[in-house]
Design an enzyme around this catalytic site. Structure first.
Site, PDB file in Angstrom:
ATOM      1  N   SER A 167       0.782  -0.315   0.019  1.00 45.88           N
ATOM      2  CA  SER A 167      -0.131  -0.428   0.050  1.00 45.88           C
ATOM      3  C   SER A 167       0.498   1.400  -0.295  1.00 45.88           C
ATOM      4  O   SER A 167       1.773   1.525  -0.599  1.00 45.88           O
ATOM      5  CB  SER A 167      -0.771  -0.524   1.424  1.00 45.88           C
ATOM      6  OG  SER A 167      -2.136   0.996   1.109  1.00 45.88           O
TER       7      SER A 167
ATOM      8  N   ASP B 196      -9.887  -4.143  -5.597  1.00 42.01           N
ATOM      9  CA  ASP B 196      -9.146  -3.320  -4.550  1.00 42.01           C
ATOM     10  C   ASP B 196      -9.363  -1.762  -5.000  1.00 42.01           C
ATOM     11  O   ASP B 196      -9.409  -1.058  -5.900  1.00 42.01           O
ATOM     12  CB  ASP B 196      -7.595  -3.022  -5.258  1.00 42.01           C
ATOM     13  CG  ASP B 196      -6.478  -2.312  -3.514  1.00 42.01           C
ATOM     14  OD1 ASP B 196      -7.471  -1.621  -2.978  1.00 42.01           O
ATOM     15  OD2 ASP B 196      -5.113  -2.194  -3.790  1.00 42.01           O
TER      16      ASP B 196
ATOM     17  N   HIS C 297      -7.942  -4.721  -1.489  1.00 41.99           N
ATOM     18  CA  HIS C 297      -6.978  -4.043  -0.784  1.00 41.99           C
ATOM     19  C   HIS C 297      -5.730  -5.247  -0.270  1.00 41.99           C
ATOM     20  O   HIS C 297      -4.440  -5.227  -0.024  1.00 41.99           O
ATOM     21  CB  HIS C 297      -6.896  -3.198  -0.490  1.00 41.99           C
ATOM     22  CG  HIS C 297      -5.850  -2.313   0.100  1.00 41.99           C
ATOM     23  ND1 HIS C 297      -4.987  -2.107  -0.601  1.00 41.99           N
ATOM     24  CD2 HIS C 297      -5.099  -1.582   0.874  1.00 41.99           C
ATOM     25  CE1 HIS C 297      -4.154  -0.989  -0.153  1.00 41.99           C
ATOM     26  NE2 HIS C 297      -3.883  -1.244   0.846  1.00 41.99           N
TER      27      HIS C 297
END
Length: 332
Positions: free
Chosen positions: A181, A267, A304
């Protein structure tokens, strides 16, 4: 043509400021003019199989940045090494929270995120540079690239590589940048700013194709930038200009290290197309030198979180084959 095939062909014309390289060259030159290590002291963890040190190094503007240095206990040899960057709103936490890399036999430096402690995890590094912008880290100083929070954080990330190499028991030729991320975006930026990395491992990277990212999702952190613009409608041009200096696609184009990517196709935090934009253009600016070796794993039914432990297993085997010499299952 399937949606995944479309993504594998997605190469947006991400805007590169004319002074992008000069901007980062000057920024990093100011930081690297200072000695990198400020303080290194042993830290008791009560874990018998690893040794840990509490490290402070000089980041952007010489600001003290905290990190944990952890390695297999009792091993004095110069080891392959990993510098890891944490996700958005997280800090370095406690050293026993992230043990994958030292338990796998690597020297491991986990960098704190300046100013982000308390959103999702604990940290110990303030960001002393106040500047106009919104209330969230993604919007701090966003009206000017020189004031932007990510100018400081990316500089810290580059300096973390220098700090790791200055620590005992590290093979400087075998250093990898790793993150997920926001951490994946920082690792990608480092890969674009350093030509001496041995490897990049990035999963669901933030700040890639960022101009599109702020249009695709309301989830933080992109959604925080969008919410700021929903109130400050008159500064969109300035915000987009600032973001052009930190776009992971632009960094990816300049990268030279072998790379391992992971993307969840559902995501909604870092939309998959933004990660593909970086992967598809990775190393593209290297011209006749060719594109670096790269590998991508996708997870069609994951968001995610991506592949989680499956992705980590693939990362371990890929990096072992690259830096240690293992070959079994390396292509998985």
């Amino acid at each position: 043509m399937s949606a995944t095939e479309d993504l594998r062909r997605y190469t947006p014309a991400v805007v590169e400021p004319a002074d992008f390289d000069a901007f980062w060259r000057t920024t990093l030159a100011e930081a690297t003019a200072r000695p990198v290590l400020v303080d290194v002291r042993p830290h008791r963890t009560d874990l018998r199989l690893v040794d840990t040190w509490d490290v402070t190094f000089a980041g952007f503007a010489g600001d003290p940045v905290r990190a944990w240095y952890t390695r297999p206990a009792g091993v004095d040899a110069a080891l392959p090494a990993v510098v890891e960057y944490a996700g958005y709103g997280r800090g370095r936490g406690l050293p026993h929270e992230r043990l994958t890399w030292p338990v796998a036999g690597y020297a491991h430096l986990l960098m704190d995120n300046r100013g982000q402690s308390g959103l999702h995890g604990a940290g110990d590094t303030p960001d002393p540079h106040g500047s106009p912008g919104g209330p969230w880290p993604a919007t701090w100083g966003i009206l000017d690239p020189y004031d932007y929070h990510y100018r400081r954080l990316i500089t810290d990330a580059v300096r973390a590589v220098d700090a790791l190499r200055a620590l005992p028991g590290v093979d400087p030729a075998r250093v990898a940048a790793v993150g997920n991320s926001q951490g994946g975006g920082l690792a990608l930026a480092v890969a674009g700013l350093r030509d001496d990395l041995a490897a990049l491992l990035t999963t669901a990277p933030f700040l890639c194709d960022v101009q599109r990212g702020i249009e695709l999702t309301d989830a933080a952190p992109y959604g925080e930038i969008a919410r700021y613009l929903a109130v400050h409608r008159q500064v969109e041009e300035a915000v987009r200009h600032t973001l052009s200096y930190v776009d992971g696609v632009t960094f990816a184009r300049r990268a030279t290290a072998p790379a391992h990517f992971g993307i969840g196709l559902r995501d909604n935090v870092c939309p998959p197309g933004t990660g593909f934009a970086a992967y598809n253009q990775y190393g593209a600016a290297n011209g006749r030198e060719g594109t670096p070796a790269r590998q991508l794993h996708t997870y069609p039914f994951n968001g995610h979180e991506g592949g989680e432990a499956w992705q980590v297993e693939r990362q371990l085997r890929w990096l072992d084959a690259l830096l240690v010499g293992g070959t079994e299952h390396a292509a998985r």
